[in-house]
Design an enzyme around this catalytic site. Structure first.
Site, PDB file in Angstrom:
ATOM      1  N   GLU A  96       3.560   3.620  -2.837  1.00  0.00           N
ATOM      2  CA  GLU A  96       3.091   5.049  -2.514  1.00  0.00           C
ATOM      3  C   GLU A  96       1.204   4.763  -3.268  1.00  0.00           C
ATOM      4  O   GLU A  96       0.401   5.846  -2.356  1.00  0.00           O
ATOM      5  CB  GLU A  96       3.306   5.899  -3.804  1.00  0.00           C
ATOM      6  CG  GLU A  96       4.809   6.293  -3.741  1.00  0.00           C
ATOM      7  CD  GLU A  96       5.117   6.952  -5.193  1.00  0.00           C
ATOM      8  OE1 GLU A  96       5.041   7.150  -5.527  1.00  0.00           O
ATOM      9  OE2 GLU A  96       5.794   8.038  -5.206  1.00  0.00           O
ATOM     10  N   GLY A 118      -1.663 -10.401   2.824  1.00  0.00           N
ATOM     11  CA  GLY A 118      -0.782 -11.541   2.043  1.00  0.00           C
ATOM     12  C   GLY A 118       0.130  -9.918   2.411  1.00  0.00           C
ATOM     13  O   GLY A 118       1.035  -8.996   1.655  1.00  0.00           O
ATOM     14  N   ASP A 146      -0.808 -13.207   7.286  1.00  0.00           N
ATOM     15  CA  ASP A 146       0.003 -13.743   5.871  1.00  0.00           C
ATOM     16  C   ASP A 146       0.066 -15.047   6.640  1.00  0.00           C
ATOM     17  O   ASP A 146       0.168 -16.016   8.296  1.00  0.00           O
ATOM     18  CB  ASP A 146       1.331 -13.100   6.254  1.00  0.00           C
ATOM     19  CG  ASP A 146       2.175 -13.224   5.246  1.00  0.00           C
ATOM     20  OD1 ASP A 146       1.925 -12.699   3.258  1.00  0.00           O
ATOM     21  OD2 ASP A 146       2.961 -14.944   4.540  1.00  0.00           O
ATOM     22  N   SER A 147       0.446 -16.474   5.998  1.00  0.00           N
ATOM     23  CA  SER A 147       1.160 -17.432   6.205  1.00  0.00           C
ATOM     24  C   SER A 147       2.400 -17.439   6.941  1.00  0.00           C
ATOM     25  O   SER A 147       2.896 -18.158   7.558  1.00  0.00           O
ATOM     26  CB  SER A 147       1.182 -18.449   5.095  1.00  0.00           C
ATOM     27  OG  SER A 147       2.448 -18.575   4.602  1.00  0.00           O
ATOM     28  N   GLY A 226      -2.149 -11.736  -2.219  1.00  0.00           N
ATOM     29  CA  GLY A 226      -2.296 -12.806  -2.289  1.00  0.00           C
ATOM     30  C   GLY A 226      -2.117 -14.024  -2.907  1.00  0.00           C
ATOM     31  O   GLY A 226      -1.451 -15.021  -3.088  1.00  0.00           O
ATOM     32  N   SER A 231      -6.320 -17.228  -2.772  1.00  0.00           N
ATOM     33  CA  SER A 231      -5.549 -16.169  -1.895  1.00  0.00           C
ATOM     34  C   SER A 231      -6.480 -14.421  -1.670  1.00  0.00           C
ATOM     35  O   SER A 231      -5.854 -14.129  -0.773  1.00  0.00           O
ATOM     36  CB  SER A 231      -4.499 -16.358  -1.593  1.00  0.00           C
ATOM     37  OG  SER A 231      -3.719 -17.008  -1.037  1.00  0.00           O
ATOM     38  N   ASP A 253      -2.205  -7.797  -7.286  1.00  0.00           N
ATOM     39  CA  ASP A 253      -2.286  -8.586  -7.546  1.00  0.00           C
ATOM     40  C   ASP A 253      -3.251  -9.167  -9.088  1.00  0.00           C
ATOM     41  O   ASP A 253      -2.796 -10.013 -10.309  1.00  0.00           O
ATOM     42  CB  ASP A 253      -1.833  -9.942  -7.627  1.00  0.00           C
ATOM     43  CG  ASP A 253      -1.251  -9.933  -6.678  1.00  0.00           C
ATOM     44  OD1 ASP A 253       0.049 -10.067  -6.528  1.00  0.00           O
ATOM     45  OD2 ASP A 253      -1.578 -10.411  -5.557  1.00  0.00           O
TER      46      ASP A 253
END
Length: 292
Positions: A96, A118, A146-147, A226, A231, A253
């Site tokens: 959202e 990420g 992204d990895s 990340g 990251s 994060d």
């Protein structure tokens, strides 16, 4: 309404999980300690998939209410959230939040691409892309870094008191995995985005982001997920100057991973950025890039 904070240490943003999250913080480490690794993996996957299924079913009431009394954007937000919950590790609040900020960028005609660093299983990337497709007046380039191999190991910058964060589930090397094939299937086969509109960039951020910085160009929405210090810091250092004034930066994060918070706080201090941070309700934050 998002809660506003500053980086002066007075209004420190903290992660406050709900009852299920607090229980999972106890249960998952206990299972990891007591079960053989293979059985733990099977048990964890079953619990996690069951949790995601339950979230999707519990969202039905909000979905139904929006379709009875909601605005066009309410209906679109709940429809897309319910559709994408199976592909999201962040759940409904992350989805959202991605919808709301992309919608704001479209309403305000903020110029630039849509970028996520990420991607994991692709849920929030898909939300950003679909919201723009539904509400935007023009087609924006979409860049998803992204990895596509899961998380790397944390570094020394990620630790505080022997821990790397206050998240619910363990985040070992390889966690949060979504392969480029899985995300490509979601974007190109399921959601039918043209391949010249969506670019999936595979590799570690320190190897890919600086190389693509100038190619990506101007950015309207930048979402960073990340987890770790490097990251988070690498995309901030390389992409922040590309973000249009009035554009939006999301740090998924910030309140859950110590390294992510450290990277953001350092960057704000180094660049003397005074923009307030707003909580997303689940440990992430976002801010609007100040106008020049």
């Amino acid at each position: 309404m998002s809660e506003q904070h500053t980086l002066d240490g007075v209004n420190r943003i903290e992660y406050r999980p709900g009852l299920v999250g607090r229980f999972a913080r106890i249960l998952i480490p206990f299972l990891q300690r007591t079960l053989p690794s293979g059985l733990y993996r099977v048990t964890y996957d079953a619990l996690y998939n069951g949790y995601k299924w339950t979230l999707r079913q519990s969202y039905l009431l909000r979905y139904a209410a929006a379709h009875v009394v909601g605005s066009r954007e309410d209906k679109l937000r709940t429809s897309l959230t319910r559709k994408l919950l199976p592909y999201s590790m962040g759940g409904k609040k992350a989805l959202e939040n991605a919808f709301e900020l992309t919608a704001k960028a479209e309403r305000n005609n903020i110029p630039g691409s849509l970028v996520e660093c990420g991607v994991a299983e692709g849920g929030t990337a898909a939300m950003i892309a679909l919201t723009s497709r539904e509400l935007g007046k023009t087609v924006r380039p979409k860049w998803f870094f992204d990895s596509y191999e899961g998380l790397p190991e944390p570094t020394a910058e990620d630790y505080e008191g022997g821990k790397v964060g206050n998240f619910i589930r363990p985040l070992p090397k390889g966690a949060c995995l979504g392969t480029i094939e899985q995300v490509g299937e979601l974007m190109f086969d399921t959601l039918k985005f043209p391949k010249d509109e969506v670019t999936l960039v595979k590799g570690w951020f320190q190897d890919t982001v600086p190389v693509k910085r100038d190619v990506v160009g101007q950015i309207a929405v930048l979402r960073l997920d990340g987890d770790w210090y490097e990251s988070t810091k690498v995309p901030l250092e390389n992409f922040y100057d590309n973000v249009s004034p009035g554009g939006y930066v999301i740090i998924d994060d910030y309140a859950t991973c110590f390294g992510s918070r450290k990277a953001v706080d350092e960057f704000f201090a180094e660049r003397n950025i005074k923009a307030p941070l707003f909580e997303d309700g689940r440990g992430g934050v976002w801010f609007e890039k100040p106008s020049l």
